[in-house]
Motif scaffolding. Sequence first.
Motif, short mmCIF file in Angstrom:
data_model
loop_
_atom_site.label_atom_id
_atom_site.label_comp_id
_atom_site.label_asym_id
_atom_site.label_seq_id
_atom_site.Cartn_x
_atom_site.Cartn_y
_atom_site.Cartn_z
N CYS A 222 -44.51 -62.56 -51.05
CA CYS A 222 -43.38 -63.47 -51.11
C CYS A 222 -42.09 -62.79 -51.57
O CYS A 222 -41.00 -63.16 -51.15
CB CYS A 222 -43.71 -64.65 -52.03
SG CYS A 222 -45.13 -65.63 -51.46
N ALA A 223 -42.20 -61.79 -52.44
CA ALA A 223 -41.01 -61.11 -52.94
C ALA A 223 -40.20 -60.49 -51.81
O ALA A 223 -38.97 -60.42 -51.88
CB ALA A 223 -41.39 -60.04 -53.96
N PHE A 224 -40.86 -60.04 -50.76
CA PHE A 224 -40.15 -59.46 -49.61
C PHE A 224 -39.24 -60.51 -48.98
O PHE A 224 -38.10 -60.23 -48.60
CB PHE A 224 -41.14 -58.93 -48.58
CG PHE A 224 -40.49 -58.36 -47.35
CD1 PHE A 224 -40.03 -57.06 -47.33
CD2 PHE A 224 -40.33 -59.14 -46.20
CE1 PHE A 224 -39.41 -56.53 -46.20
CE2 PHE A 224 -39.71 -58.62 -45.06
CZ PHE A 224 -39.26 -57.31 -45.07
N ASP A 225 -39.73 -61.73 -48.83
CA ASP A 225 -38.96 -62.81 -48.21
C ASP A 225 -37.79 -63.23 -49.08
O ASP A 225 -36.68 -63.46 -48.60
CB ASP A 225 -39.88 -64.01 -47.98
CG ASP A 225 -39.70 -64.65 -46.61
OD1 ASP A 225 -39.02 -64.06 -45.76
OD2 ASP A 225 -40.25 -65.74 -46.40
N LYS A 252 -33.38 -62.36 -61.66
CA LYS A 252 -34.21 -62.97 -62.71
C LYS A 252 -34.42 -64.46 -62.46
O LYS A 252 -35.56 -64.95 -62.53
CB LYS A 252 -33.54 -62.75 -64.07
CG LYS A 252 -34.35 -63.25 -65.27
CD LYS A 252 -33.64 -62.88 -66.57
CE LYS A 252 -34.50 -63.22 -67.78
NZ LYS A 252 -34.71 -64.66 -67.95
N ARG A 253 -33.35 -65.16 -62.13
CA ARG A 253 -33.44 -66.62 -61.94
C ARG A 253 -34.31 -66.97 -60.73
O ARG A 253 -35.17 -67.86 -60.80
CB ARG A 253 -32.04 -67.20 -61.77
CG ARG A 253 -32.02 -68.72 -61.71
CD ARG A 253 -30.61 -69.26 -61.87
NE ARG A 253 -29.73 -68.88 -60.78
CZ ARG A 253 -28.71 -68.03 -60.88
NH1 ARG A 253 -28.46 -67.44 -62.04
NH2 ARG A 253 -27.95 -67.75 -59.83
N LEU A 254 -34.12 -66.28 -59.61
CA LEU A 254 -34.92 -66.57 -58.43
C LEU A 254 -36.39 -66.20 -58.63
O LEU A 254 -37.29 -66.92 -58.20
CB LEU A 254 -34.35 -65.83 -57.21
CG LEU A 254 -33.06 -66.42 -56.62
CD1 LEU A 254 -32.51 -65.50 -55.54
CD2 LEU A 254 -33.31 -67.82 -56.05
N ALA A 255 -36.64 -65.07 -59.29
CA ALA A 255 -38.02 -64.67 -59.55
C ALA A 255 -38.73 -65.72 -60.41
O ALA A 255 -39.87 -66.11 -60.12
CB ALA A 255 -38.05 -63.31 -60.24
N GLU A 256 -38.05 -66.19 -61.44
CA GLU A 256 -38.67 -67.17 -62.33
C GLU A 256 -38.86 -68.52 -61.63
O GLU A 256 -39.90 -69.17 -61.80
CB GLU A 256 -37.82 -67.35 -63.58
CG GLU A 256 -37.85 -66.14 -64.51
CD GLU A 256 -36.91 -66.28 -65.69
OE1 GLU A 256 -36.07 -67.21 -65.67
OE2 GLU A 256 -37.00 -65.46 -66.62
N VAL A 260 -42.27 -65.31 -58.82
CA VAL A 260 -42.38 -64.01 -58.18
C VAL A 260 -42.12 -62.94 -59.23
O VAL A 260 -41.26 -63.12 -60.11
CB VAL A 260 -41.35 -63.89 -57.02
CG1 VAL A 260 -41.20 -62.46 -56.53
CG2 VAL A 260 -41.76 -64.81 -55.87
N ASP A 261 -42.84 -61.83 -59.18
CA ASP A 261 -42.64 -60.75 -60.13
C ASP A 261 -41.21 -60.19 -60.00
O ASP A 261 -40.79 -59.80 -58.91
CB ASP A 261 -43.67 -59.65 -59.88
CG ASP A 261 -43.54 -58.51 -60.86
OD1 ASP A 261 -42.75 -57.58 -60.60
OD2 ASP A 261 -44.22 -58.55 -61.91
N GLN A 262 -40.50 -60.15 -61.11
CA GLN A 262 -39.09 -59.76 -61.08
C GLN A 262 -38.88 -58.32 -60.61
O GLN A 262 -37.96 -58.05 -59.83
CB GLN A 262 -38.49 -59.94 -62.48
CG GLN A 262 -37.00 -59.70 -62.54
CD GLN A 262 -36.43 -60.01 -63.92
OE1 GLN A 262 -36.90 -60.91 -64.61
NE2 GLN A 262 -35.41 -59.28 -64.31
#
Length: 299
Positions: A222-225, A252-256, A260-262
């Motif tokens: 998911c982090a790739f997307d 940071k905000r989107l990962a949290e 998703v791992d930051q």
Amino acid sequence: MVFEPPKRLVRALGETAPEGDDWLEKLPGAAQQAVALRELTVERVQVPGGRSSLVVLVRTADGTPAVLKLAPGRARPEAERAALAHWAGRGAVQLLEPGRTEGVLLLERLHPDVSVRSLPEAKALLEAAGTLRRLWVEPPPGFPFETVAERTGRQAEVMRARAQDDPAVAPLVDLALAARDELLAAPREHRLLHGTFRQSKVLAGERMPWLAVGPDPVVGECAFDLARLVRDRVEDLIAQPSGAATTRRRVKRLAESLDVDQERLRGWTLFRAVESGVRAGRVGRPRDAELLLEFAGWL
């Protein structure tokens, strides 16, 4: 009606067309044929439209508003069809017919001139992220999609060649390739991804407030997307004195918000920004290249 391709489409496809490609020349006739076969009433060609397909606003024989989309094979329209069929309208625009003509899609009509990009930035990111979450599902068995490793492998070869020709970009390319190697050494999820997700790919709808369009689907983590969404409105970020700090807060905000791992998100954001910057430089868009590579340097 004469189906004249919008200038944006002509310019974008001209940057990437292989020698001898005649898709644009055949497009008006293909569009006429697609309309006649489906007994559609044409309203207008969407302008400025996309960079990889002709989008025509139409009505079906029973008066239902719809969109007719025609794309060349190199834009992978059949992969888009397969992904939209798998999502079945959950978070994405719906197909209105099964596979019928290669490279031609008949789609649910959304509001083509209203994307989440029209919202204030914080609200736009929130709505876009919520839409993206709904798309992250298990891919179908025997899926017909590229993997993240395959797609980025092709891109990495081009990046290495560009770095040899332009030593100025070599340090960032080296960092991006190292990040890719590390990320692929320990893969995470195996999900169906949109592939080219950004705010302008989320349009207002009737059955749901926001729906994704125009996927270039890929299977991976998911982090790739999410990485492409991080750099949305990059020109605004670059213009801010605090652009670098704002970018780090956005990661940071989107990962949290999407669990998703930051660090993985930061790594894929770096790779995708450098890849896009290198590609922009290669096809003669130096201003875009400069913005993207400056952004990548913040990561």
